[in-house]
Each structure stands twice: as structure tokens, then as C-alpha cells.
Design a protein around this motif. Structure first.
Motif, PDB file in Angstrom:
ATOM      1  N   LYS A  63      18.906  29.793  27.387  1.00  0.00           N
ATOM      2  CA  LYS A  63      20.078  30.654  27.490  1.00  0.00           C
ATOM      3  C   LYS A  63      20.687  30.610  28.898  1.00  0.00           C
ATOM      4  CE  LYS A  63      18.469  33.986  24.012  1.00  0.00           C
ATOM      5  NZ  LYS A  63      18.136  35.409  23.742  1.00  0.00           N
ATOM      6  N   GLU A  64      21.950  31.003  28.957  1.00  0.00           N
ATOM      7  CA  GLU A  64      22.641  31.157  30.230  1.00  0.00           C
ATOM      8  C   GLU A  64      23.453  32.448  30.169  1.00  0.00           C
ATOM      9  OE1 GLU A  64      24.898  27.674  31.467  1.00  0.00           O
ATOM     10  OE2 GLU A  64      23.616  26.402  30.211  1.00  0.00           O
ATOM     11  N   LYS A  65      23.841  32.945  31.324  1.00  0.00           N
ATOM     12  CA  LYS A  65      24.733  34.096  31.343  1.00  0.00           C
ATOM     13  C   LYS A  65      25.563  34.082  32.624  1.00  0.00           C
ATOM     14  CE  LYS A  65      21.799  37.691  33.457  1.00  0.00           C
ATOM     15  NZ  LYS A  65      21.252  39.056  33.294  1.00  0.00           N
ATOM     16  N   ILE A  66      26.682  34.806  32.568  1.00  0.00           N
ATOM     17  CA  ILE A  66      27.587  34.926  33.710  1.00  0.00           C
ATOM     18  C   ILE A  66      27.751  36.413  34.018  1.00  0.00           C
ATOM     19  CG2 ILE A  66      29.835  34.244  34.658  1.00  0.00           C
ATOM     20  CD1 ILE A  66      30.116  32.473  32.090  1.00  0.00           C
ATOM     21  N   VAL A  67      27.615  36.774  35.280  1.00  0.00           N
ATOM     22  CA  VAL A  67      27.885  38.137  35.720  1.00  0.00           C
ATOM     23  C   VAL A  67      29.120  38.100  36.619  1.00  0.00           C
ATOM     24  CG1 VAL A  67      27.040  40.156  36.972  1.00  0.00           C
ATOM     25  CG2 VAL A  67      25.458  38.782  35.587  1.00  0.00           C
ATOM     26  N   ILE A  68      30.140  38.843  36.237  1.00  0.00           N
ATOM     27  CA  ILE A  68      31.415  38.854  36.949  1.00  0.00           C
ATOM     28  C   ILE A  68      31.602  40.211  37.619  1.00  0.00           C
ATOM     29  CG2 ILE A  68      33.926  38.602  36.726  1.00  0.00           C
ATOM     30  CD1 ILE A  68      33.171  37.139  33.993  1.00  0.00           C
ATOM     31  N   THR A  69      31.767  40.210  38.924  1.00  0.00           N
ATOM     32  CA  THR A  69      32.015  41.434  39.687  1.00  0.00           C
ATOM     33  C   THR A  69      33.455  41.409  40.181  1.00  0.00           C
ATOM     34  OG1 THR A  69      29.712  41.510  40.410  1.00  0.00           O
ATOM     35  CG2 THR A  69      31.301  42.852  41.638  1.00  0.00           C
ATOM     36  N   VAL A  70      34.164  42.514  39.959  1.00  0.00           N
ATOM     37  CA  VAL A  70      35.585  42.610  40.295  1.00  0.00           C
ATOM     38  C   VAL A  70      35.790  43.727  41.304  1.00  0.00           C
ATOM     39  CG1 VAL A  70      37.920  42.944  39.378  1.00  0.00           C
ATOM     40  CG2 VAL A  70      36.178  41.816  37.974  1.00  0.00           C
ATOM     41  N   GLU A  71      36.428  43.408  42.416  1.00  0.00           N
ATOM     42  CA  GLU A  71      36.749  44.388  43.452  1.00  0.00           C
ATOM     43  C   GLU A  71      38.266  44.532  43.527  1.00  0.00           C
ATOM     44  OE1 GLU A  71      35.954  45.112  48.262  1.00  0.00           O
ATOM     45  OE2 GLU A  71      34.996  43.438  47.204  1.00  0.00           O
ATOM     46  N   PHE A  72      38.772  45.764  43.576  1.00  0.00           N
ATOM     47  CA  PHE A  72      40.206  46.005  43.464  1.00  0.00           C
ATOM     48  C   PHE A  72      40.576  47.317  44.139  1.00  0.00           C
ATOM     49  CE2 PHE A  72      37.873  47.852  40.041  1.00  0.00           C
ATOM     50  CZ  PHE A  72      38.450  49.097  39.846  1.00  0.00           C
ATOM     51  N   PHE A  73      41.885  47.562  44.283  1.00  0.00           N
ATOM     52  CA  PHE A  73      42.355  48.851  44.776  1.00  0.00           C
ATOM     53  C   PHE A  73      42.414  49.824  43.592  1.00  0.00           C
ATOM     54  CE2 PHE A  73      44.154  45.909  47.929  1.00  0.00           C
ATOM     55  CZ  PHE A  73      43.685  46.504  49.093  1.00  0.00           C
ATOM     56  N   PRO A  74      41.723  50.948  43.654  1.00  0.00           N
ATOM     57  CA  PRO A  74      41.605  51.844  42.497  1.00  0.00           C
ATOM     58  C   PRO A  74      42.931  52.344  41.930  1.00  0.00           C
ATOM     59  CG  PRO A  74      40.010  52.434  44.182  1.00  0.00           C
ATOM     60  CD  PRO A  74      40.921  51.411  44.805  1.00  0.00           C
ATOM     61  N   THR A  75      43.970  52.403  42.756  1.00  0.00           N
ATOM     62  CA  THR A  75      45.253  52.925  42.269  1.00  0.00           C
ATOM     63  C   THR A  75      46.146  51.840  41.668  1.00  0.00           C
ATOM     64  OG1 THR A  75      46.193  52.664  44.490  1.00  0.00           O
ATOM     65  CG2 THR A  75      45.261  54.821  43.925  1.00  0.00           C
ATOM     66  N   ASP A  76      45.764  50.583  41.800  1.00  0.00           N
ATOM     67  CA  ASP A  76      46.620  49.482  41.341  1.00  0.00           C
ATOM     68  C   ASP A  76      46.242  49.060  39.927  1.00  0.00           C
ATOM     69  OD1 ASP A  76      47.873  49.561  43.754  1.00  0.00           O
ATOM     70  OD2 ASP A  76      46.946  47.754  44.574  1.00  0.00           O
ATOM     71  N   PHE A  77      46.693  49.840  38.957  1.00  0.00           N
ATOM     72  CA  PHE A  77      46.443  49.505  37.560  1.00  0.00           C
ATOM     73  C   PHE A  77      47.526  50.110  36.677  1.00  0.00           C
ATOM     74  CE2 PHE A  77      44.684  53.730  37.798  1.00  0.00           C
ATOM     75  CZ  PHE A  77      44.880  54.270  36.541  1.00  0.00           C
ATOM     76  N   VAL A  78      47.644  49.603  35.470  1.00  0.00           N
ATOM     77  CA  VAL A  78      48.525  50.174  34.454  1.00  0.00           C
ATOM     78  C   VAL A  78      47.731  50.274  33.159  1.00  0.00           C
ATOM     79  CG1 VAL A  78      50.682  49.307  35.454  1.00  0.00           C
ATOM     80  CG2 VAL A  78      49.419  47.880  33.829  1.00  0.00           C
ATOM     81  N   LEU A  79      48.184  51.121  32.257  1.00  0.00           N
ATOM     82  CA  LEU A  79      47.554  51.234  30.948  1.00  0.00           C
ATOM     83  C   LEU A  79      48.137  50.185  30.004  1.00  0.00           C
ATOM     84  CD1 LEU A  79      47.429  55.114  30.536  1.00  0.00           C
ATOM     85  CD2 LEU A  79      45.620  53.576  31.354  1.00  0.00           C
TER      86      LEU A  79
END
Length: 210
Positions: A114-130
Motif C-alpha cells: 500500500k501507499e498513501k499521501i498526506v497533504i497539509t494545507v496552510e492558508f489565511f483563515p479569512t480567505d475563503f468562500v462558501l
């Protein structure tokens, strides 16, 4: 962690994908299947990041498979298919031009099969939309800003006009008052806009439609 209506206030989250990555050189069908698999893991995510993003990719693969076979992809070739899988209406970001940096490395995994990928995302908490009811409306030539169907029509129009006015003032400051681009953009709304060429799959509208 990824099933809330808004992203974590910490500006950081990660998720695991229990499968091998695909190479940039893989055939289109294989890359499309990989993207569909990734987006299926993100279907409960209600938000989309719109600001600058830093991404870390950890690829877990058994040392024997990595060193003693030729079947695993080169580490630099797994980045682009993965980035593409995180973008678009079903992803977690609008386009991969938001990504400021990518750190990608592999680690020895105990399971040879087996293999797996772990993706970590760093961002500005206020920069998002629904995502719900999300569409993009043109505010300048080929430039679009995000809005929502649930927003009152008068509010939609006011937001578009506000951004248009900011663009006009910014351009006047650069052309007539000697300001540089970065100083002049301070008069504009904080919401990022996106070029039409980066909005494949999203609903696009003209100003006359809001």
C-alpha cells in the motif's frame, strides 16, 4: 477536520489519501480517475480557499518499492496532477496559481502493498468562500470575483460596483499620481479576483446578470 462549513481558524489542515499518486506522464484517463478519487474525498467540504496557499505533500511508500523497482513515479512528477485534483468547483481552491510554495517528499512506509499521501494545507483563515450557490461575476476585462446566489441582488450589484470603482481609482493613481501598483491597490476591496482562464468548470456571469 474537512467537513465543516468554514476552514479551521488555525489556518492549517491536513487530510490523507490512501492510494499511490499518479505521474505527470500518466495517460489522461488515469489522471482523470485520480482527480475524481481525490475530489470524492473532498465532497463534504463546504468552503473553498481563495487566498495564498502553502502545501506540503508526504508520500508514504515502502523503501523496497521505491529503490528496487521502476514502477513508482519520480517525486517531481507527482506534484502537478495532485495540485490539479485540489482545484475547481469540487476541490478546495479555485486554481493552483494560489499556491505560493510546495514541499514534497517521500517517507518509508511499513506496508509493501500500500501507499498513501498526506497533504497539509496552510492558508489565511479569512480567505475563503462558501461553495453553495457560488458563481463568479466579471468586474473588469476577463477578471471575475466570487459571489453567491443566496446574496440579495442589490447586495450583489453593490459589491460589483464597489470593486469596479476600486479598479478605476487604482488605475488613476498609477497613471496620474505616480503611485506604484502595490501602493495603489490599497484602495481596492480585499477580495481576490481571478482571470477567466483560471475558472474552468465554475459558473460565470456578466455584470448585467446581477
Amino acid at each position: 477536520m474537512l467537513n465543516g462549513e468554514t476552514p479551521p481558524e488555525s489556518g492549517l489542515f491536513f487530510f490523507e489519501v490512501e492510494r499511490a499518486p499518479v505521474s505527470l506522464q500518466a495517460n489522461p484517463n488515469k489522471k482523470m480517475e485520480f482527480k475524481e478519487f481525490i475530489t470524492s474525498k473532498l465532497e463534504k467540504v463546504s468552503f473553498m480557499l481563495t487566498g495564498d496557499i502553502k502545501i506540503s505533500i508526504e508520500w508514504f511508500i515502502h523503501e523496497k518499492k521505491r529503490y528496487e523497482t521502476s514502477s513508482s513515479a519520480d517525486i517531481d512528477n507527482i506534484i502537478k496532477p495532485l495540485m490539479d485534483s485540489l482545484c475547481g468547483p469540487q476541490g478546495i481552491m479555485v486554481d493552483d496559481n494560489q499556491v505560493q510554495s510546495v514541499n514534497c517528499h517521500w517517507l518509508d512506509y511499513h506496508d509493501l502493498e500500500k501507499e498513501k499521501i498526506v497533504i497539509t494545507v496552510e492558508f489565511f483563515p479569512t480567505d475563503f468562500v462558501l461553495k453553495e450557490g457560488l458563481f463568479f461575476v466579471e468586474v473588469d476585462k476577463n477578471l471575475y470575483m466570487p459571489l453567491w446566489e443566496s446574496l440579495d441582488k442589490k447586495a450583489q450589484k453593490a459589491m460589483v460596483e464597489l470593486y469596479e470603482q476600486g479598479i478605476k481609482i487604482r488605475d488613476m493613481m498609477v497613471a496620474n499620481a505616480g503611485f506604484d501598483y502595490y501602493s495603489a491597490k490599497s484602495v481596492m476591496a480585499g477580495q481576490r479576483v481571478f482571470h477567466k482562464g483560471r475558472l474552468e468548470g465554475f459558473v460565470l456571469k456578466k455584470k448585467t446578470e446581477v
